[in-house]
Design a protein around this motif. Structure first.
Motif, short mmCIF file in Angstrom:
data_model
loop_
_atom_site.label_atom_id
_atom_site.label_comp_id
_atom_site.label_asym_id
_atom_site.label_seq_id
_atom_site.Cartn_x
_atom_site.Cartn_y
_atom_site.Cartn_z
N TYR A 89 -54.23 1.99 -26.28
CA TYR A 89 -55.22 1.08 -26.87
C TYR A 89 -56.16 0.50 -25.82
O TYR A 89 -55.73 0.03 -24.76
N SER A 90 -57.44 0.49 -26.14
CA SER A 90 -58.43 -0.29 -25.41
C SER A 90 -59.46 -0.76 -26.42
O SER A 90 -59.77 -0.06 -27.39
N GLY A 145 -60.25 -0.03 -30.37
CA GLY A 145 -60.76 -1.29 -30.93
C GLY A 145 -62.17 -1.13 -31.47
O GLY A 145 -62.48 -1.56 -32.59
N SER A 146 -63.03 -0.51 -30.70
CA SER A 146 -64.42 -0.29 -31.13
C SER A 146 -64.48 0.60 -32.37
O SER A 146 -65.25 0.33 -33.29
N ARG A 157 -52.29 1.33 -33.94
CA ARG A 157 -53.06 0.81 -32.80
C ARG A 157 -52.87 1.64 -31.54
O ARG A 157 -53.81 1.88 -30.78
N GLN A 158 -51.63 2.05 -31.27
CA GLN A 158 -51.34 2.78 -30.04
C GLN A 158 -49.98 3.48 -30.17
O GLN A 158 -49.18 3.11 -31.01
N ARG A 210 -54.32 -0.25 -19.17
CA ARG A 210 -53.66 0.18 -17.93
C ARG A 210 -52.14 0.12 -18.06
O ARG A 210 -51.44 1.05 -17.64
N ASP A 211 -51.63 -0.96 -18.63
CA ASP A 211 -50.17 -1.09 -18.80
C ASP A 211 -49.62 0.06 -19.64
O ASP A 211 -48.54 0.59 -19.37
N GLN A 212 -50.37 0.45 -20.68
CA GLN A 212 -49.89 1.51 -21.55
C GLN A 212 -49.96 2.88 -20.87
O GLN A 212 -49.08 3.73 -21.08
N ILE A 213 -50.99 3.11 -20.06
CA ILE A 213 -51.06 4.35 -19.28
C ILE A 213 -49.87 4.42 -18.33
O ILE A 213 -49.21 5.48 -18.19
#
Length: 325
Positions: free
Chosen positions: A135-136, A141-142, A164-165, A214-217
């Motif tokens: 998610y970003s 989000g966009s 969402r992710q 970044r945390d999810q990557i």
């Protein structure tokens, strides 16, 4: 009276970035990208002016990139293949009819036309499924914000759920592991290589504002590494543009470090599920040339997961479980 055994209909809307389908489309595609308030956080009319300026300046460079890809982006046909594979898997069994639709953020088919197609399908429920595992606000989000406006216009009032992710989804991780293992299996001495997990970068200020990208990557890389037995690796970020400071380390610096350490390079497009300019040009041509000039022992690129069966299973699981809350 409707048959009580009539199948439920579920529309699955797949979200992706989109890409120009001709060289003429490059400049308007770029304008759509930079006009997005999630990308350029300015109020109008200033955002419109800035988007016009940036797209005009970048269009000649971008056209050269797309010329190297046959004059257009391959992202739509690849997304269509993923949609087809997912729809086939979802409809193998059960009392639900699934139909997959594609909504691109910056080029056709845009959310407005897709929402109209969904309305014509008259689904009982809708699942919003991004082809961005992480998610970003700048991607998922966009896309969701854009979709909601179109859904209202199209009169889509039926229940919906948004995924969402899924950075740690089991089948998604398995898909990433499989494509990496397939490449490593062809190498005589895979222990002499470093895996570079290259993800699309973001300006630091977006992460500092709370974006979880970044945390999810990092989560995905950690889980993939565990399955691979934790070989030598490094996470890095590519595709930065403009004067802002972007998240580090940069992919070019990771390549330099790997060459300096006398290791071969296995580069993995960890944040991308389909091939497009960031993989086919940036990774396959520009970074490969750079690695060769630096004297890299080898440079091997892992393909994006695309229609890898485990990834399609992941999307099917996310779709079927979306309403189980």
């Amino acid at each position: 009276m409707a048959d009580c055994h009539e199948k439920q209909k579920v529309a699955v809307v797949l979200f992706n970035l989109g890409g120009p389908d001709s060289l003429k489309a490059v400049k308007p595609f770029l304008f759509n990208l930079f006009y997005d308030p999630a990308i350029i956080a300015l109020k109008n009319p200033l955002r419109w002016v800035v988007a016009k300026l940036i797209s005009s300046r970048r269009a000649p460079i971008a056209k050269e990139i797309y010329k190297q890809m046959g004059g257009k982006s391959p992202i739509l046909p690849q997304t269509e293949a993923q949609a087809s594979a997912l729809e086939e898997l979802l409809n193998l069994s059960g009392d639900t009819t699934y139909r997959c639709f594609i909504s691109m953020r910056y080029w056709t088919p845009v959310s407005g036309e897709t929402a109209q197609k969904v309305a014509a399908f008259t689904p009982d429920r809708i699942v919003l499924l991004p082809l961005y595992p992480h998610y970003s606000i700048t991607t998922t989000g966009s896309s969701f914000i854009d979709w909601m406006k179109s859904a209202v216009t199209a009169g889509l009032t039926m229940p919906y759920r948004a995924v969402r992710q899924y950075p740690d989804q089991e089948n998604y991780i398995a898909a990433q592991v499989k494509v990496i293992e397939d490449v490593r299996a062809k190498l005589d001495h895979p222990e002499n290589y470093r895996i570079l997990y290259s993800a699309h970068g973001l300006p630091e200020k977006i992460i500092e504002a709370g974006d979880p990208y970044r945390d999810q990557i990092e989560m995905t890389c950690r889980l993939v590494q565990e399955k691979l037995g934790n070989p030598d690796h490094m996470l890095c970020f590519q595709s930065r543009v403009g004067p802002l400071k972007w998240i580090e380390p940069y992919t070019e610096d990771a390549i330099k470090q790997t060459v300096s350490d006398d290791k071969g390079i296995i580069i993995v497009p960890i944040a991308f599920v389909s091939e497009h300019s960031e993989t086919l040009v940036e990774l396959d041509i520009e970074y490969r040339e750079m690695a060769t000039e630096l004297g890299a022992k080898d440079y091997v690129r892992v393909p994006a997961i695309g229609c890898q069966p485990e990834y399609i299973k992941a999307l099917a699981h996310l779709t079927r479980s979306a309403f189980n809350d």
